[in-house]
Write a protein that holds these residues in place. Structure first.
Motif, PDB file in Angstrom:
ATOM      1  N   ILE A 150      64.173 -87.469  15.506  1.00 39.91           N
ATOM      2  CA  ILE A 150      64.963 -88.629  15.084  1.00 39.91           C
ATOM      3  C   ILE A 150      65.021 -89.599  16.258  1.00 39.91           C
ATOM      4  O   ILE A 150      65.371 -89.205  17.375  1.00 39.91           O
ATOM      5  CB  ILE A 150      66.391 -88.213  14.677  1.00 39.91           C
ATOM      6  CG1 ILE A 150      66.341 -87.241  13.491  1.00 39.91           C
ATOM      7  CG2 ILE A 150      67.239 -89.439  14.338  1.00 39.91           C
ATOM      8  CD1 ILE A 150      67.703 -86.894  12.916  1.00 39.91           C
ATOM      9  N   ILE A 173      59.000 -88.115  11.502  1.00 41.31           N
ATOM     10  CA  ILE A 173      59.882 -88.922  12.350  1.00 41.31           C
ATOM     11  C   ILE A 173      60.825 -89.722  11.459  1.00 41.31           C
ATOM     12  O   ILE A 173      60.400 -90.349  10.484  1.00 41.31           O
ATOM     13  CB  ILE A 173      59.066 -89.873  13.249  1.00 41.31           C
ATOM     14  CG1 ILE A 173      58.306 -89.051  14.315  1.00 41.31           C
ATOM     15  CG2 ILE A 173      59.951 -90.924  13.913  1.00 41.31           C
ATOM     16  CD1 ILE A 173      57.412 -89.880  15.220  1.00 41.31           C
ATOM     17  N   LEU A 174      62.107 -89.662  11.801  1.00 44.53           N
ATOM     18  CA  LEU A 174      63.105 -90.504  11.144  1.00 44.53           C
ATOM     19  C   LEU A 174      63.510 -91.554  12.175  1.00 44.53           C
ATOM     20  O   LEU A 174      64.066 -91.223  13.219  1.00 44.53           O
ATOM     21  CB  LEU A 174      64.311 -89.651  10.722  1.00 44.53           C
ATOM     22  CG  LEU A 174      65.383 -90.322   9.882  1.00 44.53           C
ATOM     23  CD1 LEU A 174      64.828 -90.774   8.537  1.00 44.53           C
ATOM     24  CD2 LEU A 174      66.554 -89.368   9.634  1.00 44.53           C
ATOM     25  N   ARG A 190      59.818 -92.115   8.262  1.00 39.83           N
ATOM     26  CA  ARG A 190      60.798 -92.785   7.420  1.00 39.83           C
ATOM     27  C   ARG A 190      61.672 -93.676   8.292  1.00 39.83           C
ATOM     28  O   ARG A 190      62.244 -93.221   9.276  1.00 39.83           O
ATOM     29  CB  ARG A 190      61.633 -91.760   6.663  1.00 39.83           C
ATOM     30  CG  ARG A 190      62.430 -92.390   5.562  1.00 39.83           C
ATOM     31  CD  ARG A 190      62.886 -91.407   4.531  1.00 39.83           C
ATOM     32  NE  ARG A 190      63.761 -92.101   3.602  1.00 39.83           N
ATOM     33  CZ  ARG A 190      63.349 -92.762   2.533  1.00 39.83           C
ATOM     34  NH1 ARG A 190      62.080 -92.786   2.206  1.00 39.83           N
ATOM     35  NH2 ARG A 190      64.217 -93.396   1.761  1.00 39.83           N
TER      36      ARG A 190
END
Lengths: 208, 208
Positions: A150, A173-174, A190
């Motif tokens: 993240i 991956i956020l 995202r």
């Protein structure tokens, strides 16, 4: 397994349905209808049935769905039946809020490592997890087998952090940084842009 | 004006397109193609043209879109051409992160009032805005003509706060508390559940 392309909106609703099922007291009712689900989460019953139909036949006509088994199916579809190590990079206000966010904990998401570049933050702890220098990101994330990274850093360093996470072999991956990241297509990315949510509301303002 | 039902995903993409247009240096290029937009935001060009077609003919075949005029159209559609007062309720870690979130400021969203129940927080300031006791929410929000209320309180008080915001005549609520709110249907409600974003990623994990 997932050869049909499932619409993004369906995946998101599965997650919402599952959260609703989590909250049902199965001692009071072991079954639930698509109407119940639909009303509680604010979609129409046809949509609920259509979303679930992508994955098979879960309900019994006239009886509904068994709450426990439907939720187990959904959790499995969402891959929430296995533990998932998450690395959080950027321990500013937003990163701190994410680390404490009750909605993650309730769904079994735990941050196994947290990184920042600020010497004042390195060495402090949140929920028993120590904040580590971002210089050690690649080494630690790879050791931890973190599958999700993240990013809650300032926009200007987000690409560099994303590159390091990819090198450390995360799968997804956020990204909370307000910037478009260039990432190899095999990594799921995202972007969470909180302003989009506000603009969805302003779009719907009555014209004056 | 908006008699056709516009899909939620289209509205969200309009916001994303507009953000991309914001970043184009029009001294270098005054026009942009649907291919450029599509590539930059990660959708296909047909989708871009389809989304924009809901609202009229903006482009010229073989030339593309005028960056400035397209963005002005989008900002108007999103009602971002008028100032919008926002009330933020709940000044914990998440509320604080939201108040400082650069992505809101860049799009012209400003918090005109911030509320909390903690005496330690009341009277402190962020970006020149004072944190006010939540007891005065209805009075202040109505005086300020806030059209949007953001809830970043603990789940257990979120419904009560939502009721107060509705009494104070907000038009829309953006809810970050992990709870389903009961709100009159004439109020636009958008729930931001950050775990949904993580579950979208875990859904896409390769089966092992």
């Amino acid at each position: 397994m997932k050869s049909i392309k499932i619409p993004e909106a369906t995946i998101i609703r599965l997650s919402v349905y599952s959260r609703y099922l989590d909250k049902i007291d199965i001692r009071k009712s072991s079954t639930v209808s698509s109407d119940d689900i639909a009303q509680s989460v604010g979609v129409n019953p046809f949509q609920v049935r259509k979303d679930l139909a992508y994955f098979g036949e879960f309900g019994i006509r006239g009886v509904g769905y068994n709450v426990k088994s439907l939720n187990q199916h959904l959790l499995k579809l969402l891959n929430l039946n296995v533990k998932c190590n998450i690395a959080l990079v950027g321990f500013g206000k937003l990163g701190h809020a994410l680390a404490l966010y009750q909605g993650f904990k309730e769904r079994g998401f735990v941050f196994t490592c947290i990184f920042d570049s600020d010497p004042q933050k390195i060495g402090t702890k949140v929920n028993g997890v120590e904040v580590i220098s971002v210089d050690r990101l690649e080494e630690i994330v790879e050791q931890n087998h973190s599958r999700i990274g993240i990013i809650s850093t300032p926009a200007k360093v987000a690409q560099e952090i994303a590159n390091s996470l990819v090198k450390a072999r995360v799968q997804s991956i956020l990204n909370f940084a307000p910037v478009n990241l260039n990432i190899a297509p095999e990594i799921s990315l995202r972007n969470v842009d909180l302003a989009v949510n506000l603009e969805f509301l302003t779009f719907n303002f009555d014209d004056e």
